[in-house]
Design an enzyme around this catalytic site. Structure first.
Site, PDB file in Angstrom:
ATOM      1  N   HIS A   1      -1.392   1.041   7.924  1.00 43.42           N
ATOM      2  CA  HIS A   1      -1.838   0.698   6.027  1.00 43.42           C
ATOM      3  C   HIS A   1      -1.463   2.387   5.833  1.00 43.42           C
ATOM      4  O   HIS A   1      -1.589   3.755   5.992  1.00 43.42           O
ATOM      5  CB  HIS A   1      -3.506   0.066   6.969  1.00 43.42           C
ATOM      6  CG  HIS A   1      -3.913   0.168   4.792  1.00 43.42           C
ATOM      7  ND1 HIS A   1      -3.460   0.064   3.782  1.00 43.42           N
ATOM      8  CD2 HIS A   1      -4.625   1.683   4.612  1.00 43.42           C
ATOM      9  CE1 HIS A   1      -4.301   0.105   2.584  1.00 43.42           C
ATOM     10  NE2 HIS A   1      -4.883   1.148   3.070  1.00 43.42           N
TER      11      HIS A   1
ATOM     12  N   CYS B   1       1.273  -1.500   0.169  1.00 34.08           N
ATOM     13  CA  CYS B   1       0.163  -0.081   0.124  1.00 34.08           C
ATOM     14  C   CYS B   1       1.398   1.725  -0.071  1.00 34.08           C
ATOM     15  O   CYS B   1       0.161   2.195  -0.489  1.00 34.08           O
ATOM     16  CB  CYS B   1      -0.790   0.360   1.254  1.00 34.08           C
ATOM     17  SG  CYS B   1       0.362  -0.654   3.169  1.00 34.08           S
TER      18      CYS B   1
END
Length: 1128
Positions: A471, A228
């Site tokens: 994330h 990510c």
């Protein structure tokens, strides 16, 4: 409805789903009223509405309505009832009621849309609603529930399965009141409905079936596991249109391969521009050389960005895109010391690609910039030595910007090293950043201000989590006057300004209870009072350059070879897909013939596993199952320029001795391929055929008579192989037919004719029964007595008399077959110093060969004395050298290559590969010496030359220096001045004395050797030597080659730098990028950076002080695990 069950209060789309969708619903479960004097009545709709339908901050109301339904004769109602339709906004609504519960002992109430049929296509409504059930005779008695939901055609109802328990609703006293909630079988229910506007299009969206391309016109990137961070960076660069355009300008047509990172990045950008679905990044990461370990580890985005920029910048040199990246991303800063009372300044201007700003201690972006350019005053004991004639002066020291790039990347330092915890920790402090800011206030007085320096926010890259897990996602503004969008891996959604700014500032949550644990954080364990999701990188674009940076990327900007190449790949994928879909219509037939047999040099008739490029490989034909044998014969005949009647097929079967041989001819031309396979093929095995070719006589084929072979007459099909003793080869010759009752010796005539030998040639015959059974044939026996049948193989060789056994290894076919049975192909790799050349080759060897025999084979191939070669095993995982083989007379090659077992488990080396090294001396002599690895520094430290030396095991450093001098052919004067020193962790550990015995030196130690520099030879008593090392920003991150340097008393650093340049061989721009500092030894040393007028010797306070060279480590480990980052 009959199939529903559950314990939750809510249910959505009750006819299809279970009632457990709490992830998209917010419930207020206050059921009863308290003080009747303080609480509004249920029939006072305007007064009660704020209580049951609280306002939602940051949401804009589109319309509101309320409606009451009078329920009469409750116990006489059906299982499911609908209330009257009412309007709110442009949509009809109604209450759905289950008087006897939806499979529970509670009354169930829901709100649903009131369309007679399906709602209009694309219809949805974001609704906050409350349902209030009350007593018509006493409106002070009521209960209510509140929820929010995104109503769609698929989820057209939402509400409360356990709205109120029957026992409580119908009991005499409701909550200590004098009457029940439901009295005389009647009650009223009021629905309060509030519809909100949905500017982002995803309010309370469950994202089931969400289409990013349809909703936003853009697509995301697939997450491979932990990529990510890469996705957020790539999206940011992609929407920096000028960067995308520059990437398209890199010429890749001649290198359009998936190992070229520039080509894979072009493909990625093209797919982001054209695809309708999320785009994978696997091709790009594969071109970087990353494996699964890197894919599943989150890395530092700033470091990845810099390395990627460097690689692309190299690719752009000499192209239309040369300097494009520097023009976009590079600014200039000035480090200075300026005297306060006299006109004297020392300064250095440097390029920067991004700016790292402190978050801790700064409330906003302005404070971080002011912290970056803060001025330190040098006064008192810390006065600046300005040299003659100014001497010690009060001065100002700091950094100021000379210019900013059109695209400004700001790295917010959200991760810091915590000395107390001895670990990296995340800084979640609140740090605000604006939509626009004027950078002119951070420029030097001499900077060009003819053009505005106002910057506009273009991107916010966010990290959610802590230093251990988290994330990454990004908020980007693709168009100059457009909206911000959230790019979260494969999902793209429109974002509000609050989501882009306020929610990424970090800091404390608002309205937390005193002493509360805070809120649960995503990607973290437990709760926190601070937001763990906050910006770590900001992208600003200079307003005056917005049109140039966000330039339209048109079709003509995309290299045409990208579309062409992708179209070819899509066509190939479609072809393979069609093949898979139609596979059940086809049968794959393996076909061999005399042509393949004559190129075969092993067991049986063919190697079925040989690659298609091997001329001995069976030809694989994909044939329709309905094709007739005559049609297949015609196809093969045309390929070979024959008449169809010249080709006859034999079905091949698997024998019990694990060979595959022709069994019988296929005579029926009208039989289909599938019928032939079912009738003659081996069950569970591929269909294999042998194609026999005959000559035409008077235009007709002449096939030998094999019909009566089983009854004593007819012919037997036999294949012939020739073992050539002289060349040590075994080859297929062809096929012949023999009579069953003929003598074995009679076949000699046919062999002599085929080989062109005279009739007096003596021939020895063997039957190849199976791989491990080769038997000599008796000439006087018949073929019947020898049990010869169709498809058998007879091997023949000339009977040599007086053959010198030393000239060949194998004197008869049986020995050669034994070699084939034990043959193994060994891959040999040169074990040589870096930069040298060596041959990689493969040799077929026998497992039974001794060390001396296979080393002789390798020696013959390399044309070197086999006694001067040593061999080592290859690590099965890393491919690196593992251990050197010991010469032994008791073990053969198979034993040497087989993994051995020890107390540590099996040794994991490859069983088909060896390293080899050509020695300068014999292996026997070599084993009396110790191999030493030394790095020779011939030009300061700018050129490293790894050298491997052999030194007597009882030798000294003087012997090592002598061996080095001999290998490098150094002149006697230089040989007398060689110095050897040992380095640990990028720093000099000690200089090695000439009489030091080398047996005490570990093979893993890093040794450097150099000629002692002239400065050291001519050093005076006033001079002082200091050890120097390289580091990257922090002294705890050393790298490069350490060295020794002489400091001279009273010498200013600008003169010292010139001598350092001569000493190291580092010049020009490379030297300008290095910052020099005095560093004391210690656990966490703080560098004292040097200015031009500093006198270095005066700053040395301890004998252990070092001189540090601060510059980027271009070979550092990206993952800090020993392997350097690799982007091709």
């Amino acid at each position: 409805m009959d199939n529903l069950s559950g314990t939750d209060m809510l249910v959505d789309d009750y006819e299809k789903y279970n009632n457990d969708r709490q992830d998209v619903v917010d419930i207020n479960t206050d059921e009863t009223v308290g003080d009747t004097d303080a609480e509004p009545m249920a029939d006072d709709y305007e007064a009660i509405k704020p209580r049951v339908l609280p306002e939602l901050p940051d949401q804009e109301v589109e319309s509101e309505a309320y409606h009451t339904w009078h329920i009469d004769k409750w116990r006489s109602l059906g299982r499911k009832e609908h209330g009257p339709v009412f309007k709110c906004g442009d949509s009809p609504w109604r209450i759905l009621f289950f008087p006897f519960g939806n499979n529970v002992d509670h009354a169930s109430f829901y709100l649903e849309h009131g369309f007679d049929k399906d709602p209009p296509e694309g219809w949805y409504a974001c609704v906050q609603f409350a349902l209030v059930l009350w007593n018509p005779s006493d409106p002070s008695i009521y209960t209510h529930h509140t929820a929010t939901h995104r109503f769609t055609a698929k989820e057209g109802d939402w509400g409360f399965t356990r709205f109120v328990e029957f026992r409580r609703a119908f009991q005499q006293n409701w909550e200590n009141r004098e009457r029940p909630l439901v009295e005389n079988d009647e009650a009223k229910v009021t629905a309060y409905v509030r519809i909100f506007k949905d500017p982002t299009g995803v309010l309370w969206h469950n994202f089931e079936g969400y289409d990013s391309k349809k909703e936003t016109g853009m697509v995301g990137l697939k997450n491979q596991g932990a990529t990510c961070y890469l996705n957020s960076l790539l999206q940011s660069l992609y929407f920096t249109n000028a960067f995308r355009k520059a990437v398209y300008q890199i010429p890749t047509e001649s290198e359009a391969v998936k190992t070229n990172s520039a080509w894979t990045l072009q493909r990625l950008f093209y797919n982001l521009q054209k695809h309708k679905l999320a785009v994978p990044t696997s091709e790009l990461t594969s071109s970087f050389g990353w494996d699964s370990r890197q894919i599943f580890e989150q890395q530092d985005v700033q470091e990845l960005s810099r390395i990627l920029m460097d690689k692309l910048d190299e690719r752009m040199k000499g192209t239309a895109a040369e300097n494009a990246l520097a023009q976009l991303f590079v600014g200039k800063s000035k480090t200075y010391i300026s005297c306060i009372n006299v006109d004297c300044e020392s300064s250095r201007i440097e390029d920067f690609w991004d700016i790292q700003l402190n978050v801790r201690g700064n409330k906003n972006l302005h404070e971080s910039f002011m912290d970056y350019i803060q001025v330190e005053t040098l006064e008192g004991e810390n006065k600046y030595d300005a040299g003659e004639p100014y001497k010690l002066q009060d001065a100002k020291k700091g950094v100021i910007f000379e210019s900013f790039p059109p695209v400004l990347h700001l790295q917010l330092k959200r991760f810091e090293y915590d000395v107390n915890r001895d670990a990296m920790m995340k800084v979640n402090d609140r740090h605000e950043f604006p939509l626009e800011f004027d950078a002119a206030q951070y420029l030097s007085d001499d900077a060009d201000r003819s053009e505005s320096w106002i910057y506009q926010l273009h991107g916010v890259l966010v990290h959610s989590g802590d230093s251990h897990a988290g994330h990454y996602y990004a908020f980007l503004k693709p168009e100059k006057d457009g909206f911000f969008y959230k790019f979260d891996d494969d999902r793209v959604t429109r974002a509000t300004m609050k989501e882009t700014l306020e929610e990424n500032f970090g800091g404390e949550y608002a309205n937390l209870a005193n002493g509360g644990l805070g809120q649960r954080q995503p990607y973290m364990r437990g709760y926190s009072t601070k937001r763990s999701m906050n910006a770590y990188m900001l992208v600003y674009i200079r307003k005056t350059r917005l049109d140039q940076v966000l330039v339209d990327v048109k079709e003509e900007d995309i290299p045409c070879h990208i579309e062409r190449k992708l179209s070819e790949e899509r066509a190939e994928l479609e072809r393979r897909k069609k093949e898979r879909e139609e596979a059940h219509f086809y049968l794959t037939v393996g076909l061999i013939s005399d042509l393949t047999f004559k190129n075969h040099h092993g067991f049986d008739l063919v190697n079925w596993d040989a690659p298609p490029s091997d001329p001995a490989a069976a030809q694989q034909h994909r044939v329709l199952r309905t094709t007739k044998m005559s049609g297949f014969s015609k196809q093969i005949a045309e390929e070979r320029g024959l008449a169809p009647e010249q080709v006859r097929f034999w079905a091949m079967v698997n024998r019990q001795n694990k060979t595959v041989r022709p069994d019988q001819p296929l005579r029926d031309p009208n039989m289909t391929i599938e019928e032939a396979w079912n009738k003659f093929g081996t069950k569970g095995a591929p269909f294999r055929l042998w194609a026999e070719v005959c000559q035409l006589e008077d235009g007709k084929p002449t096939w030998p008579d094999i019909n009566s072979a089983s009854s004593g007459g007819g012919s037997i099909l036999v294949f012939l192989k020739h073992f050539d003793v002289q060349s040590q080869t075994l080859s297929g010759v062809g096929h012949v037919y023999v009579k069953k009752h003929a003598k074995v010796a009679d076949i000699a005539t046919q062999i002599q004719d085929l080989m062109g030998w005279d009739i007096f040639t003596n021939i020895t015959l063997y039957e190849e029964i199976r791989h491990s059974m080769i038997e000599a044939m008796k000439p006087r026996q018949t073929f019947q007595q020898s049990e010869i049948q169709d498809g058998d193989i007879i091997c023949f060789q000339k009977a040599h008399s007086g053959l010198d056994p030393t000239s060949v290894i194998y004197t008869d076919a049986r020995q050669y077959y034994d070699y084939l049975l034990n043959r193994i192909s060994i891959n040999f790799y040169p074990r040589i110093p870096t930069g040298a050349e060596g041959e990689v080759f493969t040799l077929p060897l026998s497992k039974k060969m001794t060390y001396e025999q296979f080393s002789a084979k390798v020696g013959d191939h390399l044309r070197v004395d086999p006694t001067h070669i040593r061999f080592g095993t290859v690590h099965s995982t890393t491919g690196k050298p593992k251990a050197w083989l010991k010469r032994t007379l008791n073990q053969n090659l198979q034993q040497l290559m087989s993994p051995s077992y020890s107390s540590y488990g099996y040794s994991n080396h490859k069983s088909d590969s060896l390293f080899y090294e050509i020695l300068e001396t014999s292996l026997a002599d070599f084993e009396t010496k110790k191999p030493m690895k030394v790095t020779w520094l011939s030009e300061g430290i700018s050129k490293e030359e790894p050298i491997e030396l052999l030194v007597p095991k009882n030798g000294t450093i003087a012997d090592l220096a002598a061996a080095l001098s001999k290998k490098l052919s150094l002149d006697p004067a230089t040989a007398q001045l060689i110095r050897v020193y040992e380095a640990h962790a990028g720093k000099i550990y000690k200089e090695l004395a000439e009489d030091l015995v080398i047996m005490g030196i570990s093979e893993f130690v890093t040794l450097y050797a150099e000629k002692i520099p002239e400065d050291e030879i001519k050093a005076t008593q006033d001079d002082r030597a200091i050890y120097c090392f390289h580091f990257d920003k922090e002294p705890t991150k050393p790298h490069g080659v350490p060295f020794k340097f002489v400091l001279k008393a009273g010498e200013r650093f600008k003169d010292t730098r010139e001598r350092l340049s001569r000493r190291t061989g580092i010049k020009g721009k490379l030297l300008e990028k290095i910052k020099f500092a005095v560093v004391c030894r210690g656990l966490y040393p703080k560098p004292r950076y040097l200015e031009d007028e500093d006198i270095v010797m005066d700053l040395i306070t301890d004998n252990d002080d070092l001189l540090g060279l601060d510059h980027v480590n271009k070979t550092k480990s990206f993952w800090s695990r020993g392997d350097s980052i690799f982007i091709k």
